[in-house]
Write a protein that holds these residues in place. Structure first.
Motif, PDB file in Angstrom:
ATOM      1  N   ILE A 249       0.854  -1.194   0.000  1.00 11.31           N
ATOM      2  CA  ILE A 249       0.000   0.000   0.000  1.00 11.31           C
ATOM      3  C   ILE A 249       0.889   1.242   0.000  1.00 11.31           C
ATOM      4  CG2 ILE A 249      -1.680   1.318   1.351  1.00 11.31           C
ATOM      5  CD1 ILE A 249      -2.819  -1.309   2.334  1.00 11.31           C
ATOM      6  N   GLY A 250       0.586   2.172  -0.871  1.00 11.85           N
ATOM      7  CA  GLY A 250       1.375   3.394  -0.999  1.00 11.85           C
ATOM      8  C   GLY A 250       2.291   3.398  -2.205  1.00 11.85           C
ATOM      9  N   ASP A 251       2.461   2.237  -2.862  1.00 16.40           N
ATOM     10  CA  ASP A 251       3.313   2.186  -4.048  1.00 16.40           C
ATOM     11  C   ASP A 251       2.703   3.005  -5.175  1.00 16.40           C
ATOM     12  OD1 ASP A 251       5.189   0.615  -2.845  1.00 16.40           O
ATOM     13  OD2 ASP A 251       4.453  -1.268  -3.674  1.00 16.40           O
ATOM     14  N   ALA A 252       3.568   3.618  -5.974  1.00 19.78           N
ATOM     15  CA  ALA A 252       3.112   4.394  -7.119  1.00 19.78           C
ATOM     16  C   ALA A 252       2.645   3.460  -8.225  1.00 19.78           C
ATOM     17  CB  ALA A 252       4.231   5.288  -7.626  1.00 19.78           C
ATOM     18  N   ALA A 253       1.771   3.981  -9.076  1.00 24.15           N
ATOM     19  CA  ALA A 253       1.247   3.189 -10.179  1.00 24.15           C
ATOM     20  C   ALA A 253       0.987   4.102 -11.366  1.00 24.15           C
ATOM     21  CB  ALA A 253      -0.043   2.474  -9.777  1.00 24.15           C
ATOM     22  N   GLN A 254       1.066   3.522 -12.540  1.00 30.33           N
ATOM     23  CA  GLN A 254       0.727   4.224 -13.775  1.00 30.33           C
ATOM     24  C   GLN A 254      -0.564   3.640 -14.319  1.00 30.33           C
ATOM     25  OE1 GLN A 254       3.788   4.956 -16.803  1.00 30.33           O
ATOM     26  NE2 GLN A 254       2.346   4.269 -18.376  1.00 30.33           N
ATOM     27  N   VAL A 255      -1.497   4.529 -14.632  1.00 26.90           N
ATOM     28  CA  VAL A 255      -2.814   4.109 -15.119  1.00 26.90           C
ATOM     29  C   VAL A 255      -2.972   4.600 -16.552  1.00 26.90           C
ATOM     30  CG1 VAL A 255      -5.301   4.262 -14.765  1.00 26.90           C
ATOM     31  CG2 VAL A 255      -3.764   4.203 -12.794  1.00 26.90           C
ATOM     32  N   ASP A 256      -3.134   3.670 -17.455  1.00 28.46           N
ATOM     33  CA  ASP A 256      -3.337   3.991 -18.871  1.00 28.46           C
ATOM     34  C   ASP A 256      -4.787   3.683 -19.230  1.00 28.46           C
ATOM     35  OD1 ASP A 256      -0.549   4.683 -19.647  1.00 28.46           O
ATOM     36  OD2 ASP A 256      -0.175   2.602 -19.061  1.00 28.46           O
ATOM     37  N   VAL A 257      -5.518   4.740 -19.563  1.00 24.92           N
ATOM     38  CA  VAL A 257      -6.927   4.595 -19.922  1.00 24.92           C
ATOM     39  C   VAL A 257      -7.028   4.366 -21.423  1.00 24.92           C
ATOM     40  CG1 VAL A 257      -9.202   5.680 -19.819  1.00 24.92           C
ATOM     41  CG2 VAL A 257      -7.543   6.104 -18.011  1.00 24.92           C
ATOM     42  N   GLU A 325       4.674   0.194  -9.461  1.00 16.92           N
ATOM     43  CA  GLU A 325       6.109   0.306  -9.234  1.00 16.92           C
ATOM     44  C   GLU A 325       6.392   0.038  -7.756  1.00 16.92           C
ATOM     45  OE1 GLU A 325       7.577   4.004 -10.633  1.00 16.92           O
ATOM     46  OE2 GLU A 325       6.568   3.872 -12.571  1.00 16.92           O
ATOM     47  N   PRO A 326       6.605  -1.220  -7.389  1.00 14.86           N
ATOM     48  CA  PRO A 326       6.868  -1.536  -5.977  1.00 14.86           C
ATOM     49  C   PRO A 326       8.114  -0.820  -5.464  1.00 14.86           C
ATOM     50  CG  PRO A 326       6.361  -3.515  -7.212  1.00 14.86           C
ATOM     51  CD  PRO A 326       6.567  -2.422  -8.219  1.00 14.86           C
ATOM     52  N   ASN A 327       8.065  -0.530  -4.158  1.00 18.73           N
ATOM     53  CA  ASN A 327       9.181   0.140  -3.487  1.00 18.73           C
ATOM     54  C   ASN A 327       9.408   1.545  -4.014  1.00 18.73           C
ATOM     55  OD1 ASN A 327       9.707  -2.284  -2.037  1.00 18.73           O
ATOM     56  ND2 ASN A 327      10.887  -3.063  -3.788  1.00 18.73           N
ATOM     57  N   HIS A 328       8.393   2.132  -4.651  1.00 20.49           N
ATOM     58  CA  HIS A 328       8.452   3.521  -5.090  1.00 20.49           C
ATOM     59  C   HIS A 328       7.194   4.231  -4.584  1.00 20.49           C
ATOM     60  CE1 HIS A 328      11.368   1.737  -7.877  1.00 20.49           C
ATOM     61  NE2 HIS A 328      11.879   2.953  -7.985  1.00 20.49           N
ATOM     62  N   PRO A 329       7.128   4.491  -3.280  1.00 20.93           N
ATOM     63  CA  PRO A 329       5.917   5.114  -2.729  1.00 20.93           C
ATOM     64  C   PRO A 329       5.710   6.504  -3.306  1.00 20.93           C
ATOM     65  CG  PRO A 329       7.687   5.118  -1.110  1.00 20.93           C
ATOM     66  CD  PRO A 329       8.166   4.288  -2.261  1.00 20.93           C
ATOM     67  N   LEU A 330       4.454   6.847  -3.504  1.00 21.22           N
ATOM     68  CA  LEU A 330       4.099   8.162  -4.024  1.00 21.22           C
ATOM     69  C   LEU A 330       4.016   9.130  -2.856  1.00 21.22           C
ATOM     70  CD1 LEU A 330       3.282   9.581  -6.688  1.00 21.22           C
ATOM     71  CD2 LEU A 330       0.906   9.206  -6.025  1.00 21.22           C
ATOM     72  N   LYS A 331       4.812  10.174  -2.886  1.00 21.05           N
ATOM     73  CA  LYS A 331       4.829  11.159  -1.814  1.00 21.05           C
ATOM     74  C   LYS A 331       3.544  11.982  -1.840  1.00 21.05           C
ATOM     75  CE  LYS A 331       8.999   9.948  -0.662  1.00 21.05           C
ATOM     76  NZ  LYS A 331       9.255   9.174   0.557  1.00 21.05           N
ATOM     77  N   VAL A 332       3.216  12.535  -0.674  1.00 22.28           N
ATOM     78  CA  VAL A 332       1.981  13.300  -0.579  1.00 22.28           C
ATOM     79  C   VAL A 332       2.026  14.510  -1.497  1.00 22.28           C
ATOM     80  CG1 VAL A 332       0.523  14.652   0.968  1.00 22.28           C
ATOM     81  CG2 VAL A 332       1.563  12.515   1.766  1.00 22.28           C
ATOM     82  N   HIS A 333       3.175  15.226  -1.530  1.00 26.53           N
ATOM     83  CA  HIS A 333       3.252  16.424  -2.357  1.00 26.53           C
ATOM     84  C   HIS A 333       3.294  16.087  -3.838  1.00 26.53           C
ATOM     85  CE1 HIS A 333       7.515  15.257  -1.789  1.00 26.53           C
ATOM     86  NE2 HIS A 333       7.646  15.691  -3.027  1.00 26.53           N
TER      87      HIS A 333
END
Length: 336
Positions: A249-257, A325-333
């Motif tokens: 939970i918190g890992d970044a992700a790319q969403v392609d629509v 992208e595991p181990n690449h958490p998305l920062k709040v800012h």
């Protein structure tokens, strides 16, 4: 010479293909992807809380609305009548309480008057008794004084009982009286019901499945259409269980629509289901047979979209592809 060059080229191409295969395998291990994913959003059903005939409709299908926008209106006539009736009941209750408070005050005066008479007759009886003992009074005078004292005591007790009854009937005085509180609560309820004849949007979003016209009947709890809120979007993605080894939970992700092939949205893993998609299905798989075959399960994962854009409006149920992208958490800012 040519033969050796050809074999060298074949070997080089083979090495490149093997290298690309190894790279793709390692990349897939640490960047899990799925196309079994669909867009979702917070959906609000603006159901009325009161019943009645719809007299005005202010929106149409697929229209964009803001929070607080008046959507439709139910005939307020019966609810205005109910408010008028509740106001009259409150006024009547206040009059009743005022009359009962006046009765209490009158009974208090009666008690004071009866108490004064009793005290006076008590003194007269004492003086008649003393005069009788000293030989200056008659027995008849003393008997008359005792009878008057008993009568005064009885009138005092009666006045006190009438005061207690009046106080019991009144209850708490003033605005705290039960009759007034009940009448005021009925008025508040009537005013609330009248207010509910106007139905407003509770979020910014778009109207869908609207089929509402003046003259239709509205029922409490039954929504005539849906509002898709545009400020809270996510993806319901189903990953293979073998792809979630390194996902947190918190890992970044790319969403392609699919509808926007040239624009990628950013997302973050919001939650991972504690159960496979088939665990709570109507007919869960039964594996207690001799010909069991292992099937890789799908685990639902919720990906929150952090950068929705008005230039690329999203649609509930649209197909998407998600890469984590595991181990690449998305920062709040980074999310703003």
């Amino acid at each position: 010479m040519r033969k050796s060059i050809r074999w060298s080229l074949i070997a080089l191409v083979s090495l490149i293909l093997i290298g690309l295969g190894i790279w793709y395998y390692e990349y897939s291990r640490f960047h899990p992807n799925t196309e079994d994913a669909y867009l979702a959003a917070r959906v609000v059903q603006p159901a009325p809380l009161v019943a009645g005939r719809i007299v005005r409709v202010y929106i149409h299908n697929h229209e964009t609305v803001r929070a607080g926008t008046l959507l439709y209106r139910i005939d307020p006539t019966p609810y205005r009548i109910a408010v008028a009736r509740a106001r009259a009941s409150l006024s009547q209750a206040q009059q009743t309480v005022r009359a009962e408070m006046a009765d209490v005050r009158a009974q208090e005066a009666n008690v004071r008057f009866a108490d004064a008479i009793f005290v006076n007759d008590l003194l007269i009886a004492k003086r008649a008794k003393n005069l009788l003992h000293e030989g200056y009074g008659t027995r008849q005078t003393y008997d008359n004084a005792v009878a008057a004292l008993k009568s005064a005591r009885a009138r005092l007790h009666l006045a006190q009982a009438q005061l207690a009854a009046a106080q019991q009937k009144l209850g708490r005085p003033g605005s705290h009286n039960q009759l007034i509180r009940i009448a005021r609560a009925n008025l508040d309820e009537a005013l609330w019901r009248l207010k509910q004849t106007k139905v407003h949007a509770t979020c910014d979003g778009a109207i869908t499945t609207a089929n509402l016209h003046p003259g239709d009947m509205a029922s409490p709890g039954v929504s005539p259409f849906v509002i898709v809120c545009n400020n809270d979007w996510w993806v319901n993605a189903n990953f293979k269980e073998t792809d979630l080894t390194h996902v947190q939970i918190g890992d970044a992700a790319q969403v392609d629509v699919a509808m926007y092939p040239n624009h990628a949205f950013r997302g973050v893993v919001a939650s991972i289901s504690p159960a496979a998609g088939t665990a709570f299905s109507l007919l869960p798989p039964e594996n207690a047979t001799g010909n069991w075959v292992k099937v890789t399960q799908r685990i639902p994962v919720r990906i929150a979209i952090v950068d929705p854009s008005p230039a690329y409006p999203l649609r509930v149920g649209a197909s998407v592809s998600v890469t984590v992208e595991p181990n690449h958490p998305l920062k709040v800012h980074d999310a703003h």
